[in-house]
Design an enzyme around this catalytic site. Sequence first.
Site, PDB file in Angstrom:
ATOM      1  N   GLU A  91       0.831  -1.200   0.000  1.00  0.00           N
ATOM      2  CA  GLU A  91       0.000   0.000   0.000  1.00  0.00           C
ATOM      3  C   GLU A  91       0.863   1.246   0.000  1.00  0.00           C
ATOM      4  OE1 GLU A  91      -3.621  -2.066   2.490  1.00  0.00           O
ATOM      5  OE2 GLU A  91      -2.875  -0.152   3.168  1.00  0.00           O
ATOM      6  N   CYS A 104       3.600   8.443   1.279  1.00  0.00           N
ATOM      7  CA  CYS A 104       4.120   7.448   2.215  1.00  0.00           C
ATOM      8  C   CYS A 104       4.346   6.147   1.425  1.00  0.00           C
ATOM      9  CB  CYS A 104       3.078   7.269   3.319  1.00  0.00           C
ATOM     10  SG  CYS A 104       3.559   6.089   4.548  1.00  0.00           S
ATOM     11  N   CYS A 111       6.456  -7.095   7.119  1.00  0.00           N
ATOM     12  CA  CYS A 111       7.638  -6.667   7.883  1.00  0.00           C
ATOM     13  C   CYS A 111       7.976  -7.724   8.922  1.00  0.00           C
ATOM     14  CB  CYS A 111       7.371  -5.331   8.568  1.00  0.00           C
ATOM     15  SG  CYS A 111       8.807  -4.701   9.459  1.00  0.00           S
ATOM     16  N   CYS A 115       6.598  -5.296  15.408  1.00  0.00           N
ATOM     17  CA  CYS A 115       6.274  -4.438  16.556  1.00  0.00           C
ATOM     18  C   CYS A 115       4.855  -4.785  17.027  1.00  0.00           C
ATOM     19  CB  CYS A 115       6.354  -2.971  16.157  1.00  0.00           C
ATOM     20  SG  CYS A 115       8.004  -2.508  15.596  1.00  0.00           S
ATOM     21  N   CYS A 118       1.684  -2.830  15.430  1.00  0.00           N
ATOM     22  CA  CYS A 118       1.666  -2.509  13.996  1.00  0.00           C
ATOM     23  C   CYS A 118       1.010  -3.615  13.164  1.00  0.00           C
ATOM     24  CB  CYS A 118       3.097  -2.270  13.521  1.00  0.00           C
ATOM     25  SG  CYS A 118       3.231  -2.011  11.747  1.00  0.00           S
ATOM     26  N   GLY A 165       6.886  -2.086   5.906  1.00  0.00           N
ATOM     27  CA  GLY A 165       8.251  -2.601   5.887  1.00  0.00           C
ATOM     28  C   GLY A 165       9.263  -1.784   6.652  1.00  0.00           C
ATOM     29  N   GLU A 166      10.405  -2.420   6.926  1.00  0.00           N
ATOM     30  CA  GLU A 166      11.527  -1.743   7.576  1.00  0.00           C
ATOM     31  C   GLU A 166      12.531  -1.390   6.468  1.00  0.00           C
ATOM     32  OE1 GLU A 166      12.771  -0.343  10.477  1.00  0.00           O
ATOM     33  OE2 GLU A 166      14.381  -0.014   9.047  1.00  0.00           O
ATOM     34  N   SER A 197      12.318   6.320   7.787  1.00  0.00           N
ATOM     35  CA  SER A 197      11.918   6.046   9.160  1.00  0.00           C
ATOM     36  C   SER A 197      12.348   4.627   9.511  1.00  0.00           C
ATOM     37  CB  SER A 197      10.391   6.164   9.256  1.00  0.00           C
ATOM     38  OG  SER A 197       9.949   5.748  10.520  1.00  0.00           O
ATOM     39  N   SER A 219      11.767   5.555  15.133  1.00  0.00           N
ATOM     40  CA  SER A 219      10.550   5.087  15.792  1.00  0.00           C
ATOM     41  C   SER A 219      10.925   4.584  17.185  1.00  0.00           C
ATOM     42  CB  SER A 219       9.925   3.958  14.966  1.00  0.00           C
ATOM     43  OG  SER A 219       9.449   4.472  13.746  1.00  0.00           O
ATOM     44  N   LEU A 220      10.892   5.484  18.141  1.00  0.00           N
ATOM     45  CA  LEU A 220      11.378   5.140  19.491  1.00  0.00           C
ATOM     46  C   LEU A 220      10.278   4.459  20.328  1.00  0.00           C
ATOM     47  CD1 LEU A 220      13.912   5.411  21.302  1.00  0.00           C
ATOM     48  CD2 LEU A 220      12.887   7.495  22.212  1.00  0.00           C
ATOM     49  N   HIS A 221       9.203   5.162  20.538  1.00  0.00           N
ATOM     50  CA  HIS A 221       7.984   4.616  21.150  1.00  0.00           C
ATOM     51  C   HIS A 221       8.053   4.245  22.631  1.00  0.00           C
ATOM     52  CE1 HIS A 221       6.731   4.685  17.088  1.00  0.00           C
ATOM     53  NE2 HIS A 221       7.289   3.559  16.725  1.00  0.00           N
ATOM     54  N   ASN A 297      -3.191   4.039  16.233  1.00  0.00           N
ATOM     55  CA  ASN A 297      -4.293   3.767  15.292  1.00  0.00           C
ATOM     56  C   ASN A 297      -4.724   2.314  15.440  1.00  0.00           C
ATOM     57  OD1 ASN A 297      -4.413   6.340  14.004  1.00  0.00           O
ATOM     58  ND2 ASN A 297      -2.490   5.822  12.985  1.00  0.00           N
ATOM     59  N   CYS A 340      -1.161   5.511   9.821  1.00  0.00           N
ATOM     60  CA  CYS A 340       0.090   4.837  10.192  1.00  0.00           C
ATOM     61  C   CYS A 340      -0.199   3.514  10.872  1.00  0.00           C
ATOM     62  CB  CYS A 340       0.866   5.642  11.229  1.00  0.00           C
ATOM     63  SG  CYS A 340       1.356   7.225  10.687  1.00  0.00           S
TER      64      CYS A 340
END
Length: 367
Positions: A91, A104, A111, A115, A118, A165-166, A197, A219-221, A297, A340
């Site tokens: 996508e 984006c 991926c 995480c 996600c 994806g990473e 990212s 992407s710390l989170h 989200n 996201c």
Amino acid sequence: MKQNLIGLNQENLEKFFLSMGEKSFRSRQVYQWIHQKGVSDFRAMTNISKELQDKLNEKAEIKAPKVILEKDSKDGTRKWILSVGEDDLVEMVLIPEGKRFTLCVSSQVGCAIDCSFCATGKQGFSRNLELSEIIGQLWVAENSFGVPRDHANRKVTNVVMMGMGEPLLNFDAVTGAMSMMMDQKAYGLSKRKVTLSTSGLVPLIDKLSQVTDAALTISLHAPNDQLRNELVPINKKYPIKKLLESVIRYVNSCGDSRKTTIEYILIDKVNDSLENAHELCDLLKVLPCKINLIPFNPFPGSSYKRPSSMRIQTFKKILQKEGYITTVRTTRGEDIMAACGQLVGQVNDKTKRKERTQKRIAAQAIS
Ligand code: SAH
Ligand code: SF4
């Protein structure tokens, strides 16, 4: 098999033309037709002779990912589901904001980082996208404004590698596509308008600094390793301290005074407490950065929740009081599952899911 020209940079396109016994200036003309005019039919290339058009038709093609579905959100966000062969779907999302159009872009089908918050990660990993499939996404988005392209009117102004994806795990294809995005003879985006990212693969951040000085987002989170290990499993391999050190090295190597963006997803009662906010402030003192808070989200099958606006604002104010430039990302395209972390490339994907899950388990076993 025909050579797909869409994924060849100037140098490789020139090599291809020379290998056919053609002059190098012809490759520059074709490069411009593809990336600046959005043309995929050699016959439409009016400054190319009929003989060369025939030869190109025989040996080459200009092939972007195929659009399977295009959906528009109430808020103007547009999502595309693209087919990249077999049953693999990815996508991409275009987010308009006044004159700015941010695209984006996906880097992998699924991926393997997995995480916990996600949807892409939950889907498992199928494969890396090829360079042609990554730059092809920008090509498709640009063409959606009309062909021939009219850049004075509308164009993609920013690209973020924040789709599925990473990106660092598909290093060569992603960095190759990013340099074409920044190439003046192709899309001409400045290095601050192309952002990668990452979930934080330390050796690859170091490698990245050797090939590009594009913008980097982390992407710390989570403000500590214990919590981050839970949310972003790659943290067990590359803990926060090592990650931040690598980001400092990256920023220094870029040689300007830019601030890195730290992404911090806010999940209700998981990482959004006052204590977490203070801990984050202390942690980030070592790094010139701005903070982008992303309210979680939701997606089917996840038990996490988005915090109330009150909790989000309180968290934000603590960071701002400590002097951090802090924004809360407005959720866009939620009604079409384009926000996201909601990207899964699914149209009707059940058959592939089992296979992907097996691949994901295999990928985890080796990481
Ligand atoms: N793999 C890369 C880039 C793609 S993810 C990375 O992790 O950085 C792009 C962004 O979406 C990341 O900041 C990611 O953390 C965020 N994201 C993932 N799932 C989300 C969700 N459910 N809600 C909000 N943001 C999410
Ligand atoms: Fe992969 Fe990024 Fe999703 Fe984590 S947040 S699973 S790294 S796409």
